[in-house]
Write a protein that holds these residues in place. Structure first.
Motif, PDB file in Angstrom:
ATOM      1  N   GLU A 115       2.160   7.133   6.304  1.00 33.29           N
ATOM      2  CA  GLU A 115       1.972   6.218   7.431  1.00 33.29           C
ATOM      3  C   GLU A 115       2.487   4.831   7.040  1.00 33.29           C
ATOM      4  O   GLU A 115       2.247   4.362   5.925  1.00 33.29           O
ATOM      5  N   GLY A 116       3.264   4.225   7.945  1.00 33.99           N
ATOM      6  CA  GLY A 116       3.766   2.872   7.666  1.00 33.99           C
ATOM      7  C   GLY A 116       5.255   2.859   7.362  1.00 33.99           C
ATOM      8  O   GLY A 116       5.917   1.819   7.441  1.00 33.99           O
ATOM      9  N   ILE A 117       5.805   4.058   7.045  1.00 36.03           N
ATOM     10  CA  ILE A 117       7.251   4.129   6.743  1.00 36.03           C
ATOM     11  C   ILE A 117       8.011   4.248   8.063  1.00 36.03           C
ATOM     12  O   ILE A 117       7.691   5.090   8.902  1.00 36.03           O
ATOM     13  N   VAL A 125       8.903   3.277  -8.070  1.00 36.29           N
ATOM     14  CA  VAL A 125       9.080   2.655  -6.752  1.00 36.29           C
ATOM     15  C   VAL A 125       9.223   1.155  -6.986  1.00 36.29           C
ATOM     16  O   VAL A 125       8.505   0.580  -7.802  1.00 36.29           O
ATOM     17  N   TYR A 126      10.178   0.541  -6.300  1.00 35.28           N
ATOM     18  CA  TYR A 126      10.344  -0.911  -6.425  1.00 35.28           C
ATOM     19  C   TYR A 126      10.293  -1.539  -5.027  1.00 35.28           C
ATOM     20  O   TYR A 126      10.921  -1.005  -4.091  1.00 35.28           O
ATOM     21  N   SER A 127       9.559  -2.622  -4.857  1.00 37.28           N
ATOM     22  CA  SER A 127       9.708  -3.425  -3.631  1.00 37.28           C
ATOM     23  C   SER A 127      10.882  -4.356  -3.918  1.00 37.28           C
ATOM     24  O   SER A 127      10.991  -4.951  -4.987  1.00 37.28           O
ATOM     25  N   SER A 162       0.847  -1.213   0.000  1.00 36.54           N
ATOM     26  CA  SER A 162       0.000   0.000   0.000  1.00 36.54           C
ATOM     27  C   SER A 162       0.880   1.260   0.000  1.00 36.54           C
ATOM     28  O   SER A 162       0.602   2.223  -0.725  1.00 36.54           O
ATOM     29  N   VAL A 163       1.987   1.231   0.764  1.00 35.31           N
ATOM     30  CA  VAL A 163       2.885   2.404   0.791  1.00 35.31           C
ATOM     31  C   VAL A 163       3.490   2.616  -0.605  1.00 35.31           C
ATOM     32  O   VAL A 163       3.543   3.744  -1.106  1.00 35.31           O
ATOM     33  N   ALA A 164       3.882   1.521  -1.261  1.00 32.31           N
ATOM     34  CA  ALA A 164       4.498   1.640  -2.603  1.00 32.31           C
ATOM     35  C   ALA A 164       3.520   2.290  -3.570  1.00 32.31           C
ATOM     36  O   ALA A 164       3.889   3.178  -4.355  1.00 32.31           O
ATOM     37  N   GLU A 165       2.274   1.884  -3.474  1.00 26.51           N
ATOM     38  CA  GLU A 165       1.269   2.445  -4.405  1.00 26.51           C
ATOM     39  C   GLU A 165       1.078   3.942  -4.164  1.00 26.51           C
ATOM     40  O   GLU A 165       1.085   4.745  -5.098  1.00 26.51           O
TER      41      GLU A 165
END
Lengths: 93, 93, 93, 93, 93, 93, 93, 93, 93, 93
Positions: free
Chosen positions: D64-66, D31-33, D17-20
């Motif tokens: 949020e989440g980072i 952005v890459y996971s 969700s953070v990447a999106e």
């Protein structure tokens, strides 16, 4: 079966040659050249702890080109594969 | 065959249960609870990189109890064992 | 498209020359000299994982002047740009 | 064009969700996971340093989440691709 | 004004001479020899990011005696002093 | 003039507010929000070491939102600017 | 009885010879070659702290081949074994 | 005899109680509270590797109050003492 | 009185000689060879910060055999001993 | 005289209160709040190692607000001051 995993850092230009000599060692089941902070990872599978000690201290650590090793004993294996059977073919008794 | 190795730190009392659920995941070939700085190590063997991405991001990372993961792609395998054959039995095409 | 990111530390006075030779390598899409703890970062974009293995182990790691590399496979890309199209022009099939 | 690379560690279950949300931010090109010690990497491409400051401090850091970010300015780009042209389509003047 | 901070480790006996040559570089506003884990810290103040890239990659990194550098871009400055005015006297346009 | 540099890590969403309160503190000459491993850096310029001790232990360390500080005393300053004069205007005797 | 534990990193090919010479030192009760990040661990058991200082600074640290040592004083021992008796046989008064 | 060394970090106020419970565990020969970066060190002496796995994963890791463990297998012991004899009295066959 | 503490790593076989020369330096009140990750620790007690800068940068850092130093300024002293009096006897005004 | 140095990290807002309580402890000769990576450093001077163990494990480690301690035994002291005399006044026999 006693299993251990060794993470290694190796001199830049010797990664391939070190991996090949590692994979020939009695007791070393697989070696992978890997991304990330380490250069190589070896999976060691032997019958007894003494053999593990010998593989690591008498052979792996003495291979020219290896800079750092970190060997971790596997306490327990979890797998749907019958690892012991798969890998004990050809193992010295 | 695409192989990757994931090092993990897990909550103290969940090491065993996490290892068991990991080993049931499609694509996870073996899991070992280990000594040293990490708690578990998983060997992932799949047909394509997309499957690897899915195993890690959709399954492993979402397992409750895992604190930290470090996944390293294996560039090359070195082994006297025919690893591809040994492990591709039962693999989805 | 298989993408990977390699972080590198390089000998002080060779940063520029190493970056240039990296950028000429087949499969290396971009190289940036950067601030922070690392000196260079390369974005690798190839068709298959085998090519990735070759770029890293046969070319990048052997470049004179590179002290440390840390290659991370990209599991998934998120972008409003059509990256595959943008970067696959001129890629070997 | 000003380019920067941000390495991130993210809460286990929020990586996707953070990447999106990151990829939707103005100025964030890709952005890459990823595997390895970090969870996500973002490539930021903007016209001026002020925009870079805003993207990082006003947007990325507040997602949020980072858990941890490490942003590194790219001093120079090396590529056979015309990166500026490829990525400046649709960039605010 | 674009500001950056570079932390440096320097060879034991060259701290003083390196600091002096750094302070003479165009764009380097101040250098301090410091306690703690680092030996020197330089504050770079320039008009544009390109100049920052040049100061760091073409000059600072090539100074003999420097072992490690970590350059961090300043996103925003907070001060009761009018820093831009104070330091832009004598700056090349 | 006694100068010190404090590197700080700050809670994600408080970087801006902490920087503003820091910059209002007597003795804090400049604060920058920065890229890299740290979030903020403060340059402290005071007349005597006691004031430095007070700024750090009585004020900076007690600011809500700061997670980690690393203060490094500047042994010597090297600059073409007359830093003492520039910054001692308005300093308490 | 004063007990201390010394963790050591040793040159690759000297682990065995260093361990043997360590085990001969007065005051060194046991030495183990170990897996993990360190290469050797020595358990030192002496009557007084001065002897501990001598064993570490005059003997252990001067052994050729040792790269890094980390000696930790044991504050208290917990064991079902009567360690003092077991190990004080043959100890110099 | 299979020997292993476990380094531990423990919650501040539980060091003593954890050490006592550790020393009561079958297979744990000695526990020391120590100075330095770690809080406790345990020497494990058992007949077989399986027992080692059980002591660490089923008992040590589950002790409340332990934050981090790092277990290192001893490959070889070097000592003028007959360690096996000294410690195998009372060991389960 | 201005106090600072310097942690040092020193070449294996020079710990004793470096400690002796350090203890002779004006401003160095005590030096201890220590266990743990560092080899030596020096307590510096001087009248003014300038003297501290000189002791560290002109003397300590230039001592042959010292590999790494980490100097930390003491902001405040807490002691039932009258440290200033005890240590200022014989101090240059 | 047995001397040891303890480096400590302390909760942000408790540095002063912890330092004061430390300095009141029997055996703690001096405490300094310091810059750098640590918050406090205590110099412990006692007659016997047992007292050192007690000061650290029974008192220092149990002080509320202390997050991390690293205690290093001093093997040897080097000083032009007669430290033993200076600090043994008022020491319990």
């Amino acid at each position: 079966m006693v299993t251990a995993i060794t993470l290694m850092n190796v001199e830049r230009d010797k990664i391939n040659s070190v991996a090949e000599r590692l994979a020939e060692l009695q007791g070393v089941s697989e070696v992978y050249s890997i991304g990330g902070r380490y250069d190589l990872i070896a999976i060691i599978r032997v019958k007894h702890t003494d053999e593990l000690a010998e593989v690591v201290t008498e052979h792996i650590r003495k291979l020219e080109g290896i800079q750092k090793t970190e060997t971790m004993l596997a306490f327990r294996a979890y797998s749907r594969h019958a690892l012991d059977e798969m890998f004990s073919i050809g193992m010295e008794e």
